[in-house]
Write a protein that holds these residues in place. Sequence first.
Motif, PDB file in Angstrom:
ATOM      1  N   LYS A  56       0.845  -1.203   0.000  1.00  0.00           N
ATOM      2  CA  LYS A  56       0.000   0.000   0.000  1.00  0.00           C
ATOM      3  C   LYS A  56       0.879   1.250   0.000  1.00  0.00           C
ATOM      4  O   LYS A  56       0.639   2.187  -0.765  1.00  0.00           O
ATOM      5  CB  LYS A  56      -0.920  -0.003   1.216  1.00  0.00           C
ATOM      6  CG  LYS A  56      -1.801   1.220   1.303  1.00  0.00           C
ATOM      7  CD  LYS A  56      -2.630   1.213   2.568  1.00  0.00           C
ATOM      8  CE  LYS A  56      -3.394   2.514   2.701  1.00  0.00           C
ATOM      9  NZ  LYS A  56      -3.990   2.668   4.007  1.00  0.00           N
ATOM     10  N   LEU A  89       2.431   1.863  -3.404  1.00  0.00           N
ATOM     11  CA  LEU A  89       1.456   2.432  -4.332  1.00  0.00           C
ATOM     12  C   LEU A  89       1.280   3.928  -4.071  1.00  0.00           C
ATOM     13  O   LEU A  89       1.330   4.746  -4.995  1.00  0.00           O
ATOM     14  CB  LEU A  89       0.124   1.691  -4.202  1.00  0.00           C
ATOM     15  CG  LEU A  89      -1.029   2.139  -5.087  1.00  0.00           C
ATOM     16  CD1 LEU A  89      -0.657   2.063  -6.562  1.00  0.00           C
ATOM     17  CD2 LEU A  89      -2.264   1.284  -4.801  1.00  0.00           C
ATOM     18  N   THR A 133      -7.222   5.988  -8.427  1.00  0.00           N
ATOM     19  CA  THR A 133      -6.411   5.079  -7.618  1.00  0.00           C
ATOM     20  C   THR A 133      -6.461   5.468  -6.147  1.00  0.00           C
ATOM     21  O   THR A 133      -6.586   4.603  -5.273  1.00  0.00           O
ATOM     22  CB  THR A 133      -4.953   5.058  -8.119  1.00  0.00           C
ATOM     23  OG1 THR A 133      -4.954   4.715  -9.510  1.00  0.00           O
ATOM     24  CG2 THR A 133      -4.125   4.045  -7.349  1.00  0.00           C
ATOM     25  N   TRP A 146      -9.673   4.372  -4.810  1.00  0.00           N
ATOM     26  CA  TRP A 146      -9.658   2.925  -4.619  1.00  0.00           C
ATOM     27  C   TRP A 146      -8.942   2.574  -3.316  1.00  0.00           C
ATOM     28  O   TRP A 146      -9.421   1.737  -2.547  1.00  0.00           O
ATOM     29  CB  TRP A 146      -8.975   2.237  -5.807  1.00  0.00           C
ATOM     30  CG  TRP A 146      -8.970   0.745  -5.675  1.00  0.00           C
ATOM     31  CD1 TRP A 146      -9.938  -0.112  -6.104  1.00  0.00           C
ATOM     32  CD2 TRP A 146      -7.966  -0.059  -5.037  1.00  0.00           C
ATOM     33  NE1 TRP A 146      -9.588  -1.402  -5.776  1.00  0.00           N
ATOM     34  CE2 TRP A 146      -8.388  -1.394  -5.120  1.00  0.00           C
ATOM     35  CE3 TRP A 146      -6.766   0.223  -4.410  1.00  0.00           C
ATOM     36  CZ2 TRP A 146      -7.647  -2.448  -4.604  1.00  0.00           C
ATOM     37  CZ3 TRP A 146      -6.023  -0.825  -3.887  1.00  0.00           C
ATOM     38  CH2 TRP A 146      -6.465  -2.147  -3.990  1.00  0.00           C
ATOM     39  N   ASN A 175     -10.674   0.755  -0.098  1.00  0.00           N
ATOM     40  CA  ASN A 175     -10.246  -0.641   0.043  1.00  0.00           C
ATOM     41  C   ASN A 175      -9.131  -0.773   1.074  1.00  0.00           C
ATOM     42  O   ASN A 175      -8.101  -1.403   0.821  1.00  0.00           O
ATOM     43  CB  ASN A 175      -9.783  -1.185  -1.316  1.00  0.00           C
ATOM     44  CG  ASN A 175     -10.921  -1.308  -2.289  1.00  0.00           C
ATOM     45  OD1 ASN A 175     -11.689  -2.253  -2.227  1.00  0.00           O
ATOM     46  ND2 ASN A 175     -11.053  -0.331  -3.165  1.00  0.00           N
ATOM     47  N   GLU A 180      -3.856  -7.564  -3.968  1.00  0.00           N
ATOM     48  CA  GLU A 180      -4.692  -6.530  -4.582  1.00  0.00           C
ATOM     49  C   GLU A 180      -3.923  -5.213  -4.718  1.00  0.00           C
ATOM     50  O   GLU A 180      -4.031  -4.533  -5.740  1.00  0.00           O
ATOM     51  CB  GLU A 180      -5.968  -6.322  -3.767  1.00  0.00           C
ATOM     52  CG  GLU A 180      -6.941  -7.482  -3.878  1.00  0.00           C
ATOM     53  CD  GLU A 180      -8.114  -7.380  -2.935  1.00  0.00           C
ATOM     54  OE1 GLU A 180      -9.247  -7.664  -3.389  1.00  0.00           O
ATOM     55  OE2 GLU A 180      -7.914  -7.020  -1.748  1.00  0.00           O
ATOM     56  N   PHE A 181      -3.136  -4.862  -3.694  1.00  0.00           N
ATOM     57  CA  PHE A 181      -2.317  -3.650  -3.793  1.00  0.00           C
ATOM     58  C   PHE A 181      -1.237  -3.803  -4.861  1.00  0.00           C
ATOM     59  O   PHE A 181      -0.968  -2.877  -5.626  1.00  0.00           O
ATOM     60  CB  PHE A 181      -1.687  -3.295  -2.443  1.00  0.00           C
ATOM     61  CG  PHE A 181      -2.643  -2.650  -1.487  1.00  0.00           C
ATOM     62  CD1 PHE A 181      -3.198  -1.408  -1.757  1.00  0.00           C
ATOM     63  CD2 PHE A 181      -2.990  -3.277  -0.310  1.00  0.00           C
ATOM     64  CE1 PHE A 181      -4.085  -0.802  -0.872  1.00  0.00           C
ATOM     65  CE2 PHE A 181      -3.873  -2.691   0.587  1.00  0.00           C
ATOM     66  CZ  PHE A 181      -4.423  -1.448   0.299  1.00  0.00           C
ATOM     67  N   ASP A 234      -1.380  -5.741  -7.509  1.00  0.00           N
ATOM     68  CA  ASP A 234      -2.058  -5.692  -8.807  1.00  0.00           C
ATOM     69  C   ASP A 234      -2.443  -4.265  -9.182  1.00  0.00           C
ATOM     70  O   ASP A 234      -2.308  -3.857 -10.343  1.00  0.00           O
ATOM     71  CB  ASP A 234      -3.304  -6.581  -8.799  1.00  0.00           C
ATOM     72  CG  ASP A 234      -2.968  -8.065  -8.740  1.00  0.00           C
ATOM     73  OD1 ASP A 234      -1.802  -8.437  -9.014  1.00  0.00           O
ATOM     74  OD2 ASP A 234      -3.877  -8.853  -8.401  1.00  0.00           O
ATOM     75  N   LYS A 235      -2.911  -3.497  -8.211  1.00  0.00           N
ATOM     76  CA  LYS A 235      -3.295  -2.111  -8.473  1.00  0.00           C
ATOM     77  C   LYS A 235      -2.075  -1.292  -8.885  1.00  0.00           C
ATOM     78  O   LYS A 235      -2.147  -0.461  -9.789  1.00  0.00           O
ATOM     79  CB  LYS A 235      -3.966  -1.507  -7.230  1.00  0.00           C
ATOM     80  CG  LYS A 235      -4.696  -0.239  -7.507  1.00  0.00           C
ATOM     81  CD  LYS A 235      -5.858  -0.499  -8.443  1.00  0.00           C
ATOM     82  CE  LYS A 235      -6.756   0.679  -8.568  1.00  0.00           C
ATOM     83  NZ  LYS A 235      -7.822   0.464  -9.543  1.00  0.00           N
ATOM     84  N   ASP A 265      -1.293  -2.209 -12.449  1.00  0.00           N
ATOM     85  CA  ASP A 265      -2.273  -1.584 -13.342  1.00  0.00           C
ATOM     86  C   ASP A 265      -1.969  -0.100 -13.527  1.00  0.00           C
ATOM     87  O   ASP A 265      -2.003   0.419 -14.646  1.00  0.00           O
ATOM     88  CB  ASP A 265      -3.698  -1.744 -12.797  1.00  0.00           C
ATOM     89  CG  ASP A 265      -4.186  -3.182 -12.814  1.00  0.00           C
ATOM     90  OD1 ASP A 265      -3.565  -4.025 -13.502  1.00  0.00           O
ATOM     91  OD2 ASP A 265      -5.184  -3.467 -12.118  1.00  0.00           O
ATOM     92  N   LEU A 266      -1.671   0.572 -12.426  1.00  0.00           N
ATOM     93  CA  LEU A 266      -1.361   2.001 -12.487  1.00  0.00           C
ATOM     94  C   LEU A 266      -0.105   2.242 -13.312  1.00  0.00           C
ATOM     95  O   LEU A 266      -0.077   3.127 -14.168  1.00  0.00           O
ATOM     96  CB  LEU A 266      -1.190   2.565 -11.073  1.00  0.00           C
ATOM     97  CG  LEU A 266      -0.842   4.048 -10.974  1.00  0.00           C
ATOM     98  CD1 LEU A 266      -1.957   4.903 -11.564  1.00  0.00           C
ATOM     99  CD2 LEU A 266      -0.591   4.431  -9.522  1.00  0.00           C
TER     100      LEU A 266
END
Length: 106
Positions: free
Chosen positions: A22, A25, A58, A61, A65, A72-73, A75-76, A79-80
């Motif tokens: 997290k 990100l 983002t 999100w 979340n 999930e973090f 993957d995010k 994606d970003l």
Amino acid sequence: MTANVAKYWADYQDQKNCSDSKENLESYIETVLEAIKNERTFQRKTRRSKMDGIFQETIEWINNNQSATNQEFVDKFKDLDQLISPILQRASENTNDIVEEEEVDI
């Protein structure tokens, strides 16, 4: 007792990994925003608003979340990065063109 210690240690590691992902990100967002803040290439409203929109989505999100898993973090983040990297690449190429044009004019 050893089984309990192992379970708690595994839970701790999962939470730490999730927290680290997290933070990675969030740090990525902050770093890119700071880098483009005064960059001439990103002053074009279309490019800047596109990136701002991606980052805002983002951030929302992340806020919605808080209990997301480590994966999930991760993957995010991927994606970003896939969305932002091409924009940064094109901007870098455009910056090189601008610099070359300015050098020719001098």
